[in-house]
Write an enzyme that holds these catalytic residues in place. Structure first.
Site, short mmCIF file in Angstrom:
data_model
loop_
_atom_site.label_atom_id
_atom_site.label_comp_id
_atom_site.label_asym_id
_atom_site.label_seq_id
_atom_site.Cartn_x
_atom_site.Cartn_y
_atom_site.Cartn_z
N HIS A 301 0.82 -1.21 0.00
CA HIS A 301 0.00 0.00 0.00
C HIS A 301 0.86 1.26 0.00
CE1 HIS A 301 -3.91 1.70 -0.02
NE2 HIS A 301 -4.49 0.76 0.70
N ASP A 512 -9.98 -8.49 -18.42
CA ASP A 512 -10.14 -9.66 -19.30
C ASP A 512 -8.78 -10.04 -19.87
OD1 ASP A 512 -10.79 -11.60 -21.08
OD2 ASP A 512 -12.35 -10.46 -22.11
#
Length: 570
Positions: A301, A512
């Site tokens: 992070h 995708d």
């Protein structure tokens, strides 16, 4: 309606459409009615004798290049035939094994010939094939052509029915471009059922190659943390691992305890010593026995928030599909380097924590928003109403568990990209989220509509205070001042702290890699208590809430009637 050649043309057009190469698609010619005009004979039923109703077995035999050359050599040498084809040689060999052969183009072996030689069959096949010439096709296109073809098949059928001949039919898909079809995840390969080892190697290789290419654009992810606050972009790379699970993905997800095993899909355990290893990006590809794939990822992070990682994932998927689209990372220098960037390391909670998922569908979300609106809150968002309800129920569970109502604070994360003036590009890569807080200490303050109102007012105040006034340089000390306030309250054990983060409206479900968009995504690991993570449902109109609480509080929380009125558990 169609044969193998037509099917191959259709697949080619489909793959070009899938890759958006519209300019390369050739319009199909629907000229069958011109070549073979409609006829009353079309209703004639195909002879039943050509189709067996007995149990049959299909097996595959592979002829490599050496064997084919040997077969063709034998046929050429024995018959002086020039260049017998692969199809002629293989079909003749199979005929030799069967003993008799009839073809649509018709080659026959005379009755009583017990010494069928392979070269002789090759000659018959070549002769029969040559009969299918322009003159033959012209006759088929004539007025009586179709009826003649059907009568020929009837003749064969009668002979088969009477047991006079054995019937074999040979068809060839050789030279058709089936193996050239590419939907964006490389050309097809063939594997026997249950053995996807080649697929695994193929997919893994493609993912690693495209990951390397993508990291050249998102180069901070390939670096290492130096002195706690600096990313040294030294191209040391990311951590990439593979795993296999001997079960189907559907069964895994439907298992009642599946949530307890999600960490198996991640590269390292969140509380392990190796979770602070050098790599800033850690990826695990898990292959299920059904051929489905899961991608687990951990990112520091310190380098990026979820919105930046979502942009990275979509660009990685674009590279993997080889769609030809250009990718680029928006490495916006909004927060300049400074000594004030140092932050204390988060420590994992040592208690007994439980994480569960609650699903809010579109109808229930509409009802929640209507409740808030009727109480005077203008235009409440999905995230605001869900966060308010979960916070309200969590505070109530804490009260039941502890016996008293403690002062509580809810921290709601905010994506800074679109909140500052001027806004940053949505694909800006980095850690650009902060939070604002609401505080409750009395029963009246945890009413649902009051909490929704506080969340909406808190966001407006945050944007006016931090978004529209200050530059990145001026924003840092103010944000860390707020961080210090929260850290101080965090040390106060008389105050309950809750954090809500939203993954909604990101592009994660649009990712995708070439085999379709994700069927489900989920945060994993249990590092801290009182964490609320909101994600879109796959359809995009609902919200899934992943809630982490202490075990005894979760036992009360998951039975809250108001919560279950608007959501379904797991």
């Amino acid at each position: 309606m169609a044969n193998g050649a037509t099917l191959a043309s259709f697949l080619c057009g489909w793959t070009l459409t899938a890759s958006r190469a519209f300019e390369s698609i050739a319009d199909p010619l629907f000229d069958m009615a011109t070549l073979f005009p409609p006829s009353d004979h079309l209703h004639v039923i195909m002879p039943s004798g050509l189709f067996s109703k007995q149990k049959i077995v299909t097996k595959r035999f592979v002829f490599d290049a050496t064997s084919l050359a040997t077969l063709k050599g034998r046929a050429a040498k024995a018959t002086c035939m020039n260049n017998p084809t692969r199809i002629e040689a293989i079909t003749a060999l199979l005929c030799h094994a069967f003993g008799n052969l009839w073809r649509n183009a018709i080659a026959s072996i005379a009755e009583g010939n017990n010494k069928i030689e392979l070269p002789d069959i090759v000659v018959q096949l070549r002769t029969a094939t040559r009969k299918i010439n322009k003159e033959y096709v012209r006759k088929l296109q004539g007025e009586d052509g179709l009826s003649q073809a059907i009568e020929s098949l009837k003749e064969v059928s009668e002979m088969v029915t009477k047991g006079q001949v054995e019937f074999y039919r040979s068809g060839s898909w050789v030279r058709f471009p089936f193996y050239q079809t590419d939907f964006g995840w490389e050309k097809p390969m063939w594997n026997k059922e249950g053995d996807n080892s080649v697929d695994v190697a193929h997919i893994s290789s493609g993912l690693k190659k495209s990951l390397s290419e993508t990291l050249t654009h998102y180069y901070p992810l390939a670096g290492r943390i130096k002195d706690g606050v600096t990313v040294e972009c030294n191209d040391e790379g990311a951590y990439f691992s593979e795993a296999r699970i001997d079960c189907h993905l559907e069964g895994f997800l439907k298992h009642p305890e599946a949530r307890d095993y999600l960490d198996l899909l991640m590269p390292v355990e969140i509380q392990s010593n190796s979770s602070d290893m050098g790599s800033l990006l850690l990826i695990q590809i898990t292959f299920f026995s059904c051929g489905r794939t899961a991608i687990g990822m951990r990112v520091s992070h310190k380098v990026s928030d979820l919105h930046g990682i979502s942009a990275f994932l979509n660009d990685w998927a674009t590279m993997a599909r080889k769609s030809g689209e250009e990718i680029s990372a928006e490495l916006t220098p909004f927060f300049p380097p400074g000594d004030s960037l140092s932050m204390p390391e988060a420590k994992p909670y040592k208690g007994n924590l439980v994480k569960k998922r609650f699903v809010f569908d579109a109808v229930k979300l509409g009802a929640l928003k209507a409740m808030a609106t009727q109480s005077g809150v203008e235009n409440p968002t999905r995230v605001e109403v869900v966060a308010a309800l979960i916070y309200r129920c969590a505070v109530a569970a804490s009260k039941v568990s502890s016996g008293s109502l403690k002062p509580s604070v809810l921290l709601q994360t905010v994506n800074l990209r679109k909140r500052i003036v001027p806004p940053l590009p949505e694909k800006s890569f980095g850690n650009m989220v902060w939070f604002y807080s609401i505080h409750t200490a009395r029963e009246s303050e945890i009413e649902f509509h009051a909490l929704v109102g506080q969340l909406k007012a808190g966001l407006a105040h945050f944007c006016d205070t931090y978004g529209k006034i200050f530059t990145g340089q001026e924003l840092i000390p103010l944000m860390f001042k707020e961080r210090a306030k929260f850290t101080h309250s965090n040390d106060n054990h008389h105050v309950n702290k809750y954090i809500c983060t939203s993954w909604c409206r990101t592009s994660l479900y649009q990712t995708d890699f070439g085999w379709g968009k994700p069927i489900w995504l989920s945060p994993t690991g249990i590092g801290s208590k009182n964490i609320i993570c909101l994600t879109d449902t796959r359809e995009g109109d609902g919200i899934e809430a992943f809630v982490t609480l202490e075990k005894q509080e979760m036992a009360v929380f998951e039975r809250d009637e108001e919560l279950l009125q608007f959501s379904s558990l797991n």
